[in-house]
Design an enzyme around this catalytic site. Structure first.
Site, PDB file in Angstrom:
ATOM      1  N   CYS A   1      56.339  28.318 -13.899  1.00 43.60           N
ATOM      2  CA  CYS A   1      56.208  28.874 -15.246  1.00 43.60           C
ATOM      3  C   CYS A   1      55.567  27.881 -16.204  1.00 43.60           C
ATOM      4  CB  CYS A   1      57.552  29.352 -15.772  1.00 43.60           C
ATOM      5  SG  CYS A   1      58.750  28.022 -15.920  1.00 43.60           S
TER       6      CYS A   1
ATOM      7  N   ASP B   1      56.808  19.748 -18.115  1.00 43.65           N
ATOM      8  CA  ASP B   1      57.715  18.605 -18.133  1.00 43.65           C
ATOM      9  C   ASP B   1      57.659  17.828 -16.824  1.00 43.65           C
ATOM     10  OD1 ASP B   1      58.950  18.403 -20.666  1.00 43.65           O
ATOM     11  OD2 ASP B   1      59.866  20.339 -20.286  1.00 43.65           O
TER      12      ASP B   1
ATOM     13  N   HIS C   1      50.081  26.099 -35.705  1.00 45.32           N
ATOM     14  CA  HIS C   1      50.087  27.533 -35.984  1.00 45.32           C
ATOM     15  C   HIS C   1      48.690  28.042 -36.290  1.00 45.32           C
ATOM     16  CE1 HIS C   1      54.645  27.852 -36.763  1.00 45.32           C
ATOM     17  NE2 HIS C   1      54.313  28.180 -35.547  1.00 45.32           N
TER      18      HIS C   1
ATOM     19  N   GLU D   1      61.881  20.608 -13.328  1.00 41.39           N
ATOM     20  CA  GLU D   1      60.949  19.958 -14.246  1.00 41.39           C
ATOM     21  C   GLU D   1      61.255  18.477 -14.406  1.00 41.39           C
ATOM     22  OE1 GLU D   1      61.028  22.059 -17.980  1.00 41.39           O
ATOM     23  OE2 GLU D   1      63.202  22.185 -18.026  1.00 41.39           O
TER      24      GLU D   1
HETATM   25  C1  PEP Z   1      57.649  23.370 -18.567  1.00 48.52           C
HETATM   26  O1  PEP Z   1      58.173  22.291 -18.861  1.00 48.52           O
HETATM   27  O2  PEP Z   1      56.688  23.473 -17.792  1.00 48.52           O
HETATM   28  C2  PEP Z   1      58.158  24.622 -19.160  1.00 48.52           C
HETATM   29  C3  PEP Z   1      57.755  25.798 -18.740  1.00 48.52           C
HETATM   30  O3  PEP Z   1      59.031  24.491 -20.202  1.00 48.52           O
HETATM   31  P1  PEP Z   1      58.586  24.113 -21.698  1.00 48.52           P
HETATM   32  O4  PEP Z   1      57.098  24.051 -21.748  1.00 48.52           O
HETATM   33  O5  PEP Z   1      59.147  25.169 -22.565  1.00 48.52           O
HETATM   34  O6  PEP Z   1      59.238  22.778 -21.875  1.00 48.52           O
HETATM   35 MG    MG Z   2      60.068  22.311 -19.924  1.00 46.31          MG
END
Ligand code: PEP
Ligand code: MG
Length: 842
Positions: free
Chosen positions: A763, A716, A454, A692
């Site tokens: 993403c 991931d 944080h 992922e």
């Molecule tokens: C990812 O795994 O790239 C993803 C967008 O999900 P998170 O980072 O929330 O696991």
């Molecule tokens: Mg993920």
């Protein structure tokens, strides 16, 4: 100039002819250096393709140029990355300045050695002076040494007359960071950048000077790492040219330059003058050390009676809650406010209060009871070895200290700060960080903490450069000592010299200008130069972030991490509250924008207090994401209902995390359909999955007919493809999403999706990396969902690219061997394309 009669260039080697486009190195295939051809050699003596003078020959013998009397200049480069061989395997047969005849042997090389020790034997012959030419042979096939290959028309090089006006301006001396000096690739990048300015520009090394717009002249300087160089320029844009080229040189001209390589040989950077940590918040600052040590508190163990101590604890908790409320109200951004809200939650935590009251009942003081309860819980969190819980421990310690001081009547210490302070501490608490006076504090350095803490989030929100994980002896630095904090590189320089400070400031200034321009243009669409639109959306975790993303040009929400909405709650939010949250977000976006809500992705490194879970040996391989939700279908059904309440307010999409098997998608869809039916909805929202897990990526063609879209979670996907825990501190640099294995999975996912008419987003954090944008676009990704502050930069990057180039570079990097090579190729590409368009503003 009157055109002279045409000139034939002879094959410098025997071998197989290849078009330049086929060379797996963008600096050559993009023709940044010059146009020409490539030969895969079968002979081992490089001969002169034309008569002229050896205008430059590298000490290592792997590259040279010949210039004829009409100024036609031809560069010969044996192999790829052969500069790294440092001359091994090459025998020079000529000297610089020597006149040669066509066909004369110039360099002998050991083909076996070069083939085994360098990336490739492919040899380039490039007309670097820019004259047009025609091929005299088919562009593929076998050629014999001495056979005419090209007909050049001398005197027709495009002339880029330099402006010569006024006195030349000189940069401060800078230290060349490139491991092999300015060899062909970085020299080409520099020359290309210099050509973007009208001033005449020179590069100086001791008493030698080179025209900075001439690749060959730069190479002829024979620079090496640690050389002191200066840039001079004369003309109307001289200042801008110097600023841009100095920044480019310091950045390695497209090559990766390790921090240690910037050291001058005379005064190597040693651990005595440099401390390393991890970047928690980017940027740099020059200032003076201010040590922040918390005074020890005197905590009496025995209380003055249970009723009295209970009242004291209640007063302390109330006062802390009020202080946190005030901090929340004046917090600069959503991230800060969220953190203080989480702290308020901790004040009400029943387990903590139970422990404290138990100690009060045993006759302990309020201070002792509260302190013991918070310390014990923080220790428990730390001991679990999970990054997210360790951060909770830091929050708990922060809240604990706040209440403790209020009980003991110790006033919050306001630091009496000098100007330009660089704070040094074992650990800063989130509240200390949020309360920093940014007119005086330029950055901070801590021994503890992590890049995802944080404190790091707050530092980024405040724009304060900071590093964490620095060795404990940083706490022994004297107050007032002048230091240079280079947070981007995770470094604290203890003896910075003036040149270093000024160089860093010049780089920062340029980045700042660029950012200002990108923000000013954030509302422009992300369309490549050749008209290809890429949707740039936001990764968000709160309504505030959605609103912020819209002001920064976000075109929708590509990932709402729903588990973060209630991460700090001990109790589940009511169905009405959940529905209210999703609807508010959807309303903010409106009916023309996408809202992709990811269902709860709990487990792994993301425990959720109100979803109790059994501890697992491998949480990342356990009941995570959709697996957990399918184990607790009521949880998923309730979330579906809440999300469906926002149908019609935005273009609603629901996305399932961690899908690895088709049955997970089928089961979830059935539940969604049932819930939608129960709510009387006639139209289902779009349903997609995150890609992922390698099984989902490899079987994207099987999933594609059953989804409306894919979004690739590269965070991931990287950890599962490379089998490297995404939180592992020692594997952090290797768990790299630029790895060709990850890129190949992205490529095949996109191909499968498009074959079924479905769109694909990315993403994961890779989408937020400007360096990755060309390859993702080139692979056909339709949407980039990025972290909110990066929206303007990613959109600006897209606008500087051409789809066709992106496709080329994407094809090339898929064939590389490791992440480092991919990054290097993309850096070169970036330097040769994006950064050569003028970036300096006045
Ligand atoms: C990812 O795994 O790239 C993803 C967008 O999900 P998170 O980072 O929330 O696991
Ligand atoms: Mg993920």
């Amino acid at each position: 100039m009157t055109p002279s009669k045409s000139l034939e260039l002879l094959a410098p080697l025997s071998g197989v002819l290849l078009a330049l486009d086929q060379v797996p190195d963008p600096v050559f295939s993009s023709r940044v250096i010059g146009d020409g051809l490539c030969i895969d050699p079968t002979s081992q003596t490089l001969c002169a393709p034309l008569a002229g003078v050896i205008s430059n020959i590298q000490d290592s013998g792997h590259a040279l140029s010949v210039t004829d009397d009409n100024g036609v200049q031809v560069l010969l480069h044996i192999g790829l990355d052969t500069v790294n061989l440092a001359g091994q395997g090459f025998t020079r047969l000529v000297e610089e300045g020597q006149r040669v005849v066509a066909g004369q042997p110039l360099v002998e090389f050991d083909a076996d050695y070069v083939a085994l020790n360098a990336r490739s034997l492919l040899t380039l012959m490039l007309v670097v002076s820019g004259e047009p030419f025609v091929l005299l042979v088919p562009d593929q096939g076998v050629v014999e040494e001495g056979q005419p290959l090209l007909r050049v028309s001398p005197g027709q090089a495009s002339s880029e007359a330099d402006e010569e006006e006024g006195d030349a301006l000189f940069s401060k001396p800078l230290t060349l960071p490139n491991a092999n000096g300015l060899h062909a690739r970085p020299a080409a990048v520099l020359a290309q950048a210099a050509k973007g300015f009208s001033s005449s520009i020179y590069l100086h090394k001791q008493t030698q000077s080179a025209n900075a717009k001439s690749l060959v002249a730069i190479m002829a300087l024979q620079t090496s790492r640690g050389d002191s160089l200066q840039v001079s320029a004369a003309g109307t844009d001289a200042e801008a040219a110097i600023q841009a080229l100095v920044a480019l040189l310091l950045d390695g001209c497209g090559e990766t330059v390790a921090a240690v390589e910037v050291a001058k040989p005379a005064a190597p950077v040693s651990s005595a003058t440099l401390m390393r940590g991890v970047c928690a918040s980017p940027g740099s600052a020059f200032g003076q050390v201010v040590q922040v040590a918390e005074p020890a508190l005197n905590i009496p163990e025995t209380g003055a009676g249970e009723t009295f101590e209970r009242a004291a604890l209640a007063r302390g908790l109330r006062a802390a809650a009020e202080a946190l409320q005030a901090l929340q109200a004046k917090a600069a951004g959503s991230a800060q406010a969220e953190i203080f809200r989480a702290h308020q939650e901790l004040l009400e935590d029943p387990t903590l209060l139970e422990q404290a009251h138990g100690l009060l009942a045993q006759g302990k003081s309020a201070a002792f009871a509260w302190n013991s309860a918070t310390l014990a819980t923080a220790k428990l969190f730390e001991g679990l070895g999970k990054a997210l819980l360790a951060e909770r421990a830091a929050d708990l310690a922060d809240v604990g200290q706040r209440v403790l001081k209020l009980i003991l009547g110790v006033p919050e210490r306001s630091l009496d700060l000098p100007e330009c302070a660089i704070l040094v501490a074992e650990q800063l608490t989130p509240s200390q960080t949020a309360g920093l006076d940014t007119s005086k504090v330029l950055g901070f350095v801590t021994v503890a903490g992590g890049a995802t803490s944080h404190v790091a989030i707050l530092a980024r929100a405040l724009g304060l450069p900071s590093i964490c994980g620095v060795p404990a002896h940083v706490l022994a630095l004297a107050n007032g000592k002048r230091v240079l904090l280079d947070a981007d590189k995770g470094e604290l320089h203890l003896e910075p010299d003036l040149a270093e400070i000024e160089q860093l400031q010049a780089v920062r200034q340029q980045q700042k200008l660029r950012l200002q321009r990108e923000i000013a243009q954030a509302s422009l669409a992300a369309i490549t130069r050749d008209g290809h639109h890429v949707e740039v959306t936001a990764n968000v975790a709160s309504l505030q972030e959605v609103e912020q993303s819209l002001t920064l040009g976000g075109e929708g929400v590509g990932l709402l991490r729903s588990e973060f909405l209630y991460l700090d709650r001990n109790r589940a939010p009511s169905p009405e509250e959940q529905a209210g949250t999703y609807s508010a977000i959807a309303r903010a976006l409106g009916t023309e924008r996408n809202l992709v809500v990811r269902t709860l992705d709990v487990g792994g490194d993301k425990p959720l207090a109100y979803v109790p879970m059994e501890s697992e040996t491998n949480p990342f391989l356990g009941l995570r994401g959709i697996r957990l939700c399918l184990e607790r279908p009521e949880l998923l059904r309730e979330q579906f209902r809440a999300i469906l309440a926002s149908a019609g307010l935005a273009r609603l999409h629901i996305m399932l995390p961690m899908v690895s098997q088709l049955c997970e998608l089928h089961l979830s869809r059935r539940m969604l359909e049932e819930e939608a039916l129960a709510l009387g909805l006639t139209e289902l929202p779009k349903l997609g999955i995150m890609i992922e897990v390698p099984s989902a990526a490899l079987m994207a063609d099987v999933f594609a007919p059953h989804v409306d879209f894919f979004s690739i979670g590269t965070n991931d996907l990287t950890q599962y493809t490379l089998a490297m825990d995404r939180d592992h501190p020692r594997l952090a640099s290797q768990a790299d999403s630029f790895h060709p294995a990850v890129l190949r999975l992205i490529a095949s996912t996109v191909k499968a999706a498009h074959a079924h008419g479905k769109w694909v987003g990315v993403c994961g954090a890779l989408a937020s990396e400007p360096l990755a944008v060309p390859v993702l676009i080139g692979l056909g990704v339709d949407e980039l969902s990025v972290s909110v502050p990066l929206i303007p930069s990613i959109k600006a990057t897209v606008r500087e690219l051409e789809l066709v180039d992106c496709q080329l570079i994407a094809r090339q990097v898929l064939g590389l061997e490791e992440a480092g090579q991919v990054r290097e190729a993309l850096r070169l590409y970036h330097a040769a394309t994006v950064e050569t368009s003028p970036v300096v503003e006045h």
